[in-house]
Scaffold this active site. Structure first.
Site, short mmCIF file in Angstrom:
data_model
loop_
_atom_site.label_atom_id
_atom_site.label_comp_id
_atom_site.label_asym_id
_atom_site.label_seq_id
_atom_site.Cartn_x
_atom_site.Cartn_y
_atom_site.Cartn_z
N GLY A 1 0.83 -1.20 0.00
CA GLY A 1 0.00 0.00 0.00
C GLY A 1 0.86 1.25 0.00
O GLY A 1 2.10 1.18 0.08
N ASP A 2 0.19 2.39 -0.16
CA ASP A 2 0.87 3.70 -0.16
C ASP A 2 1.88 3.84 -1.30
O ASP A 2 2.89 4.52 -1.17
CB ASP A 2 1.57 3.98 1.20
CG ASP A 2 0.62 3.79 2.35
OD1 ASP A 2 -0.52 4.26 2.25
OD2 ASP A 2 1.01 3.15 3.36
N SER B 1 6.91 8.70 -11.73
CA SER B 1 6.62 10.00 -11.10
C SER B 1 7.89 10.54 -10.47
O SER B 1 8.68 9.81 -9.87
CB SER B 1 5.48 9.88 -10.10
OG SER B 1 5.94 9.43 -8.85
N VAL B 2 8.08 11.86 -10.64
CA VAL B 2 9.29 12.52 -10.13
C VAL B 2 8.95 13.61 -9.10
O VAL B 2 9.79 14.42 -8.76
CB VAL B 2 10.13 13.11 -11.30
CG1 VAL B 2 10.74 12.01 -12.15
CG2 VAL B 2 9.28 14.04 -12.17
N LYS C 1 -0.96 5.25 -5.66
CA LYS C 1 -1.97 4.85 -6.66
C LYS C 1 -2.88 6.01 -7.04
O LYS C 1 -3.29 6.12 -8.18
CB LYS C 1 -2.83 3.71 -6.10
CG LYS C 1 -2.07 2.41 -5.89
CD LYS C 1 -2.93 1.36 -5.25
CE LYS C 1 -3.22 1.60 -3.79
NZ LYS C 1 -2.06 1.52 -2.89
N LYS D 1 7.79 8.02 -7.10
CA LYS D 1 8.70 8.59 -6.08
C LYS D 1 10.18 8.33 -6.33
O LYS D 1 10.95 8.19 -5.38
CB LYS D 1 8.29 8.08 -4.70
CG LYS D 1 6.96 8.65 -4.23
CD LYS D 1 6.75 8.35 -2.77
CE LYS D 1 5.85 9.36 -2.11
NZ LYS D 1 5.65 9.13 -0.69
N ALA E 1 -8.11 3.06 3.49
CA ALA E 1 -7.28 3.56 2.40
C ALA E 1 -7.17 5.08 2.48
O ALA E 1 -8.05 5.74 3.00
CB ALA E 1 -7.91 3.17 1.07
N HIS F 1 -5.80 8.06 -0.29
CA HIS F 1 -5.13 8.45 -1.54
C HIS F 1 -4.98 9.96 -1.58
O HIS F 1 -5.94 10.68 -1.34
CB HIS F 1 -5.95 8.01 -2.75
CG HIS F 1 -5.91 6.54 -2.97
ND1 HIS F 1 -6.61 5.92 -3.97
CD2 HIS F 1 -5.24 5.57 -2.32
CE1 HIS F 1 -6.37 4.62 -3.92
NE2 HIS F 1 -5.55 4.38 -2.92
N THR F 2 -3.78 10.41 -1.90
CA THR F 2 -3.53 11.85 -1.95
C THR F 2 -3.30 12.27 -3.39
O THR F 2 -2.53 11.65 -4.12
CB THR F 2 -2.28 12.19 -1.11
OG1 THR F 2 -2.47 11.61 0.18
CG2 THR F 2 -2.07 13.68 -0.97
N THR G 1 -4.15 8.15 6.26
CA THR G 1 -5.34 7.89 7.06
C THR G 1 -5.07 8.10 8.55
O THR G 1 -5.87 8.68 9.26
CB THR G 1 -5.84 6.45 6.81
OG1 THR G 1 -6.10 6.32 5.42
CG2 THR G 1 -7.10 6.13 7.59
P1 IMP Z 1 -6.85 -2.57 8.53
O1 IMP Z 1 -7.07 -2.62 7.05
O2 IMP Z 1 -7.17 -1.23 9.12
O3 IMP Z 1 -7.52 -3.69 9.25
O4 IMP Z 1 -5.28 -2.76 8.77
C1 IMP Z 1 -4.62 -3.99 8.47
C2 IMP Z 1 -3.21 -3.72 7.96
O5 IMP Z 1 -3.29 -3.13 6.68
C3 IMP Z 1 -2.40 -2.74 8.81
O6 IMP Z 1 -1.03 -3.11 8.76
C4 IMP Z 1 -2.59 -1.42 8.11
O7 IMP Z 1 -1.55 -0.51 8.37
C5 IMP Z 1 -2.60 -1.89 6.67
N1 IMP Z 1 -3.32 -1.00 5.78
C6 IMP Z 1 -4.66 -0.94 5.60
N2 IMP Z 1 -4.95 -0.02 4.67
C7 IMP Z 1 -3.79 0.49 4.24
C8 IMP Z 1 -3.44 1.46 3.25
O8 IMP Z 1 -4.27 2.03 2.55
N3 IMP Z 1 -2.10 1.70 3.12
C9 IMP Z 1 -1.15 1.04 3.83
N4 IMP Z 1 -1.43 0.15 4.75
C10 IMP Z 1 -2.74 -0.13 4.96
#
Ligand code: IMP
Length: 424
Positions: A12-13, A411-412, A16, A329, A39, A41-42, A298
């Protein structure tokens, strides 16, 4: 019949949001199909910064119809807050955003249970976002969920809520929390039902018709592959399916996407607990975090940072059927004299395949690193691949070689225009 899915190939992060934004101007429909308000998204547009948790990123492009399909779990307060923020900023949402009534509702007790369960797990906690994602999904699969369908029928909703509160209050008090008052929760949700109702419409028929008519549909993924509940680093993962094939179950589209864009950060981050073989702690990890602004959109938690992991990313690309990569990045690495890349794993001298490892094994592997020379020159103003220094191009092509899929966007910088696009 062009269907594109954009997903992250790490934890994640990956950035996207801006990759979805870059393509949303060119599609008829932009849909969210999994995850929930966990999630973040910025998207940066000049001096404006948009952070999305539930609304599809395509909403900024005024001609695009946006859908939230049934794989997404909804916190009505978060959603309504996002909608009013957009409308106050001059972006019309009404008649452009439709939410499936099959979506499950995050209830106040899900968020409380999320933190109580994490607390009870102690050192083994997942490190969730605290948004109630695990508990709402466990209610979903154990037939205890409340859906938007229920919210639209007040008597049904009240009865289901009464039963759930009887169960949940017992659980919450056993774990040391305070019980919820039925009437209070009911009134809160009856109020949100009225505010949400103009946006409720079954999304599957809209998508199916658009798909049959050959319209362009973009599914914007919310999470990274390694947060997939089945294929990720369980139990350090999230509760949805992240993979592109999930659009059949979650959105009712009877096809595999024509294009799968895998979004990959030029290094790796993760937030929460769990194994992270290429993690770097200390000054270099801090430098990546500060240069990359690696704080959760978040929860604002500092993200753990480390080197690019070719083993994990290539397997994610393979399993998801990724057809092209958007690399993000690269500019964060601009100042480094040298940059390690992980090309595989070993343990006791034996090379390992990450697909055969669970989260415990993954916490024990030794990454095999290859050291690439850095370029130590700012990349932010560059818009053509050929204008990058040789060392930067070499780093990018080595990543491409390891992932095994062409990199078509780089992306830069965080702004919409700060992108090298080689899609032709
Ligand atoms: P939950 O989805 O809140 O139950 O979190 C479960 C795991 O997924 C944790 O390690 C969170 O930090 C990770 N996580 C959930 N959503 C994201 C996201 O959008 N980006 C990065 N990590 C996420």
């Amino acid at each position: 019949m062009p269907v594109t899915v954009i997903i992250g190939l790490q934890w994640g992060d990956e950035g996207k949001g801006r990759v979805i934004d870059a393509r949303a101007g060119d599609v008829d429909i932009c849909a969210r199909f999994h995850g929930g308000p966990n999630a973040g998204h910025t998207i940066v547009l000049g001096d404006k910064k948009y952070v999305f948790h539930l609304v599809p990123d395509g909403i900024i492009n005024r001609s695009v119809v946006c859908l939230i399909t049934n794989g997404v779990v909804i916190d009505p307060t978060v959603l309504l807050g996002e909608i009013s923020g957009l409308e106050n900023g001059g972006i019309i949402v009404k008649n452009r955003l439709w939410i499936s009534p099959r979506c499950h509702l995050i209830m106040p007790y899900h968020k409380v249970l999320d933190s109580l369960l994490e607390e009870a797990k102690g050192k083994g906690k997942t490190g969730t976002t605290g948004r109630g994602i695990g508990p709402v999904n466990s209610d979903k699969v154990s037939y205890n969920g409340l859906r938007i369908f229920d919210l639209l029928k007040p008597a049904v909703f009240a009865e289901k809520l009464r039963v759930q509160l009887e169960i949940k209050n017992r659980l919450i008090t056993a774990l040391g929390g305070s019980p919820f008052d039925f009437q209070e929760v009911l009134e809160q949700y009856i109020a949100v039902a009225a505010a949400l109702s103009p946006y409720i419409k079954e999304t599957q028929p809209i998508l199916y018709r658009a798909w049959k008519d050959g319209k362009k549909i973009l599914f914007g993924g919310a999470h990274g592959f390694y947060l997939d509940n089945e294929l990720g680093t369980y139990p350090f993962c999230s509760a949805s399916a992240v993979v592109p094939g999930a659009i059949n179950e979650y959105a009712g589209i009877p096809t595999f996407p024509d294009t799968v864009v895998g979004v990959v950060k030029a290094y790796t981050t993760r937030v929460g607990g769990g194994p992270f073989p290429t993690e770097v702690v200390g000054p270099v990890g801090d430098l990546l975090r500060e240069r990359g602004g690696e704080y959760g959109a978040t929860t604002n938690r500092p993200r753990r940072c480390g080197w690019f992991d070719g083993e994990l990313t290539s397997k994610a690309a393979m399993i998801t059927g990724t057809t092209q990569i958007a690399l993000t990045k690269i500019d964060v690495l601009d100042t480094l004299p040298e940059i390690p890349i992980c090309t595989g794993y070993q343990l006791n001298g034996r090379q390992l395949d990450s697909r055969e490892l669970d989260a415990i094994d993954l916490g024990q592997v030794e990454p095999i690193f290859e050291i690439m020379p850095g370029w130590q020159k700012e990349t932010r103003n560059i818009r053509r691949l050929s204008d990058l220094l040789y060392a930067t191009r070499r780093y990018i092509s080595r990543l491409e070689e390891l992932i095994g899929v062409p990199i078509l966007q780089i992306s830069v910088g965080p702004e919409r225009k700060e992108m090298i696009d080689v899609r032709g």
